[in-house]
Design an enzyme around this catalytic site. Sequence first.
Site, short mmCIF file in Angstrom:
data_model
loop_
_atom_site.label_atom_id
_atom_site.label_comp_id
_atom_site.label_asym_id
_atom_site.label_seq_id
_atom_site.Cartn_x
_atom_site.Cartn_y
_atom_site.Cartn_z
N ASP A 67 0.81 -1.22 0.00
CA ASP A 67 0.00 0.00 0.00
C ASP A 67 0.85 1.27 0.00
O ASP A 67 2.06 1.23 0.18
CB ASP A 67 -0.97 0.00 1.19
N ASN A 136 -7.83 -2.46 14.53
CA ASN A 136 -9.21 -2.75 14.12
C ASN A 136 -9.28 -3.93 13.14
O ASN A 136 -10.32 -4.20 12.56
CB ASN A 136 -9.85 -1.50 13.48
N HIS A 138 -7.49 -4.28 10.31
CA HIS A 138 -7.19 -4.03 8.90
C HIS A 138 -5.87 -4.70 8.50
O HIS A 138 -4.96 -4.87 9.32
CB HIS A 138 -7.21 -2.53 8.55
N GLU A 143 -9.96 -1.73 5.38
CA GLU A 143 -10.56 -1.39 6.67
C GLU A 143 -11.86 -2.17 6.88
O GLU A 143 -12.51 -2.56 5.90
CB GLU A 143 -10.89 0.11 6.70
C1 F6R Z 1 1.30 -1.07 6.19
C2 F6R Z 1 0.05 -1.79 6.34
C3 F6R Z 1 -0.78 -1.65 7.56
C4 F6R Z 1 0.00 -1.91 8.84
C5 F6R Z 1 -0.89 -1.79 10.06
C6 F6R Z 1 -0.11 -1.95 11.34
O1 F6R Z 1 1.89 -1.33 4.94
O2 F6R Z 1 -0.31 -2.48 5.45
O3 F6R Z 1 -1.87 -2.54 7.48
O4 F6R Z 1 0.56 -3.20 8.78
O5 F6R Z 1 -1.50 -0.54 10.06
O6 F6R Z 1 0.75 -0.88 11.49
P1 F6R Z 1 1.87 -0.85 12.64
O7 F6R Z 1 2.82 -1.92 12.29
O8 F6R Z 1 2.48 0.51 12.55
O9 F6R Z 1 1.16 -1.12 13.92
#
Ligand code: F6R
Length: 240
Positions: A67, A136, A138, A143
């Site tokens: 992403d 959450n 995701h 989401e």
């Molecule tokens: C990032 C991504 C997100 C993160 C998620 C957790 O490329 O795909 O889904 O893996 O938001 O983020 P952290 O690791 O910062 O808790």
Amino acid sequence: MKLIVCENYAEMSRVAARMVAGQVIAKPDCVLGLATGSTPIGTYQELIRLYENGLVDFKDVVSYNLDEYYPISPENDQSYRYFMNHNLFDHINIDKNNTHVPSGEMADPDAECKKYDEMVENAGGIDLQILGIGQNGHIGFNEPDDFLYAETHVTDLTENTIAVNSRFFASIDEVPKQAITMGLGNILKAKKILLLINGKAKSAILHTLLEGNITTRVPASFLKAHADVTIICDKEAYGE
Ligand code: F6R
């Protein structure tokens, strides 16, 4: 889903990096699916260490990131392209031309998302996908919602994700309101998936994932339908 509970973040990162290195050693021209965020930073540091010690060679590896914010310039230090260069690509011998992050500057998002998926397909699909998870549920920027997308698409970020990610920006107003993300179908097509989960704040979502059913309200729950998912977590996330 296999579950490996590690003592702490450092051990989780070492275990994950060894699994990624194992994939690269087994198939030197493999396709890695990569994630950003705080979770995989330790894994990337460990991969850099393995590379510096001559234990793994990235010269033929191809990568596709999950992403990117939208809109954002790749030079912006909060872009995921910048993150990947800074945290991994600049420190290993991967050919930057073989690294792909969705463009945060797409003029024609629909066409370019489709092109991104075609490129992954033409590369033979993702051999190993690294994932983090949002509190959450995701994965990527898929989401919780009534329905989820299969393919790469532009999506609105939830208030929760904007608030959580604002810790990296000067102010919450600077957090982009949209992102480009691979969809659930893209993620589930990966041959192997490593989901990294650490810290107390992720404990509730880890247990929801382990104990709950598949629901679009917890996008990561779709990983239960995949044949080769390994969750590597630390004790803080798993609980006593
Ligand atoms: C990032 C991504 C997100 C993160 C998620 C957790 O490329 O795909 O889904 O893996 O938001 O983020 P952290 O690791 O910062 O808790």
